[in-house]
Design an enzyme around this catalytic site. Structure first.
Site, PDB file in Angstrom:
ATOM      1  CG  ASP A   1      -1.839  -1.216   1.170  1.00  0.00           C
ATOM      2  OD1 ASP A   1      -2.455  -1.435   0.060  1.00  0.00           O
ATOM      3  OD2 ASP A   1      -2.077  -1.746   2.125  1.00  0.00           O
TER       4      ASP A   1
ATOM      5  CB  CYS B   1       6.789   1.908   3.180  1.00  0.00           C
ATOM      6  SG  CYS B   1       5.507   2.051   4.390  1.00  0.00           S
TER       7      CYS B   1
ATOM      8  N   GLY C   1      -1.122   6.413   3.493  1.00  0.00           N
ATOM      9  CA  GLY C   1      -1.279   6.563   5.000  1.00  0.00           C
ATOM     10  C   GLY C   1      -2.548   5.605   5.349  1.00  0.00           C
ATOM     11  NE  ARG C   2      -1.098   2.130   9.552  1.00  0.00           N
ATOM     12  CZ  ARG C   2      -1.102   2.889  10.810  1.00  0.00           C
ATOM     13  NH1 ARG C   2      -2.218   3.528  11.411  1.00  0.00           N
ATOM     14  NH2 ARG C   2       0.140   3.013  11.331  1.00  0.00           N
TER      15      ARG C   2
ATOM     16  CG  ASP D   1      -5.551  -0.022   8.132  1.00  0.00           C
ATOM     17  OD1 ASP D   1      -6.055  -0.046   7.345  1.00  0.00           O
ATOM     18  OD2 ASP D   1      -4.504  -0.626   8.463  1.00  0.00           O
TER      19      ASP D   1
ATOM     20  NE  ARG E   1      -3.552  -0.505   5.502  1.00  0.00           N
ATOM     21  CZ  ARG E   1      -2.274  -0.863   5.822  1.00  0.00           C
ATOM     22  NH1 ARG E   1      -1.370  -1.316   4.925  1.00  0.00           N
ATOM     23  NH2 ARG E   1      -2.188  -1.402   7.142  1.00  0.00           N
TER      24      ARG E   1
ATOM     25  CB  SER F   1       2.850  -9.065   3.128  1.00  0.00           C
ATOM     26  OG  SER F   1       1.865  -8.433   4.010  1.00  0.00           O
TER      27      SER F   1
END
Length: 444
Positions: free
Chosen positions: A271, A286, A316-317, A353, A355, A377
């Site tokens: 992301d 990241c 930023g989520r 969050d 997302r 991940s």
């Protein structure tokens, strides 16, 4: 119908319904004869059946008012995701003819994406148009016959990728130059790319989130300050093109191998983090994790499998960069300890969050991914979303400790405590208090 005034003194029970609001702005307005919304009885949308057994019965997505689109559109919203406003500006400033007819000569996909059964299922894929890369060619006759504009929502191309970290990997012997995936000693990479704009099938999206379609439509309408009245007035239209960022797929190796279960697949779902990915901020992991994911994807391709990196625009989520920087300020002024990492975000944003990873696996199903051999991940949310959609993950690969910048220990240790995968230690709440980031002035 006369205009209805709603003042601060108007009781909530007397606020007019959408249908009571005037549908045409009068000539006394700066904008004449502007239709604010449409209704089922006033329209004849071109048939669109999500999940239909064939492309002919599925039909194209029409999401513009131009030509005869006002009466015949079958999707709410606008093309180009978050860039739709720039398209409107180009029209408004007379730099773009709204009736421009795109010439798609030679713009067809640079490689074939193998067709999948999931493209014809109304539950497997609900957040993108599985035929978005083929629409100008599949439905050209419909566009001409019905006098409507049909635009692609997916583009498929090839490129060369140049990254300092890959050059470093070649120089240090972690990657070999094979002339196919790694082209030369500079670490240049052959890559196949797919850009995807969001297209939501509202009944399917609502089901993913465990809410009713009506609840979803209401929230989308009200929380965007009434941006899309047709979410309320057109319950017959089931497709919505939201004004949000899309995603890009990066494929290393033969694209046909991605959907071949006999080949190993390494995958990173990433992301967006502009501050780290592009500008090298060390407050988070990241970019290091992204580069590690690319390197491992390349290695898998060189070993006869394939590597895929999917890059989502969820800065930023998905809270946005402004909110993220406000959180950074609060963290640095408040001591920046790992035990308070998520709390600082919740204080400002109200949630840690946004997302919504439930929609993320759609692109994996579009690619025909049936298993993931190596998942690059640590996110439990991404893992659970993928597994819940029936795609098994064989091995999870955390970021190596040596790639974690010192100032990002706050982030990674807090995330591990919250459920992120690790092969190492999971700190408890008291231990997290001792994990502290540097201050703005503590740069050596």
């Amino acid at each position: 119908m006369s205009p209805i005034a709603v003042t601060s003194q108007t009781p909530a029970t007397e606020v007019p319904s959408v249908k009571e609001i005037p549908q045409v702005i009068t000539k006394s307005s700066p904008v004449e004869n502007l239709i604010l919304t449409t209704y089922p009885e006033d329209s004849s949308p071109i048939p669109l059946q999500w999940g239909a057994p064939s492309t002919d019965s599925r039909g194209p997505i029409i999401a513009t008012r131009y030509k005869e689109g006002l009466a015949k559109h079958n999707a709410i919203g606008a093309h180009s995701g978050s860039y739709c406003v720039y398209h409107a500006l180009a029209v408004g400033t007379k730099q773009l003819d709204p009736e421009h007819v795109a010439d798609y000569t030679n713009s067809q996909p640079a490689f074939a994406v193998p067709e999948q059964k999931t493209w014809y299922n109304d539950e497997d894929i609900v957040a993108m148009d599985p035929f978005g890369h083929l629409t100008p060619y599949l439905f050209d006759e419909v566009s001409t016959k019905e006098n409507v504009e049909i635009r692609p929502t997916i583009a498929v191309t090839k490129a060369t990728m140049q990254l300092f970290e890959m050059k470093d990997a070649v120089e240090k012997g972690r990657l070999e130059v094979d002339g196919e995936v790694v082209i030369n000693k500079n670490g240049d990479l052959n890559v196949s790319k797919v850009a995807v704009e969001p297209v939501w099938y509202l009944p399917g999206v609502a089901k993913r989130f465990g809410v009713t379609e009506e609840e979803l439509r209401k929230a989308l309408f009200e929380d965007t300050n009434g941006m899309y009245p047709e979410l309320v007035t057109r319950p017959d239209i089931k497709v919505f093109l939201p004004p949000i960022g899309g995603l890009t797929v990066y494929i290393f190796g033969n694209p046909d191998f991605v959907s071949d279960p006999s080949k190993k697949l390494a995958l990173r779902v990433h992301d967006e983090c502009n501050g780290s990915d592009v500008f090298g901020s060390d407050i988070c992991t990241c970019r290091p994790y992204l580069m590690f994911g690319i390197e491992e994807a390349v290695k898998e391709a060189q070993n006869g499998g394939s590597g895929v990196v999917v890059y989502f625009r969820k800065e930023g989520r998905a809270l946005g960069e402004v909110t993220k920087y406000l959180v950074y300020n609060a963290r640095k002024r408040g001591g920046d300890t790992a035990d308070e990492y998520f709390h600082r975000t919740e204080c400002i944003a109200g949630v840690r969050d946004m997302r919504f990873q439930q929609l993320m696996p759609d692109v994996l199903k579009w690619l025909g991914i049936s298993k993931i051999d190596r998942m690059l991940s640590m996110s439990n949310m991404k893992h659970d979303a993928i597994v819940d959609q029936g795609i098994p993950i064989i091995e999870r690969i955390p970021i190596p400790d040596e790639l974690v910048p010192p100032d990002s220990r706050v982030e990674i240790d807090a995330k591990i405590n919250s459920g992120y995968f690790t092969n190492g230690k999971v700190m408890d709440k008291n231990e997290l208090k001792s994990v502290q980031g540097r201050t703005w002035n503590d740069v050596k």
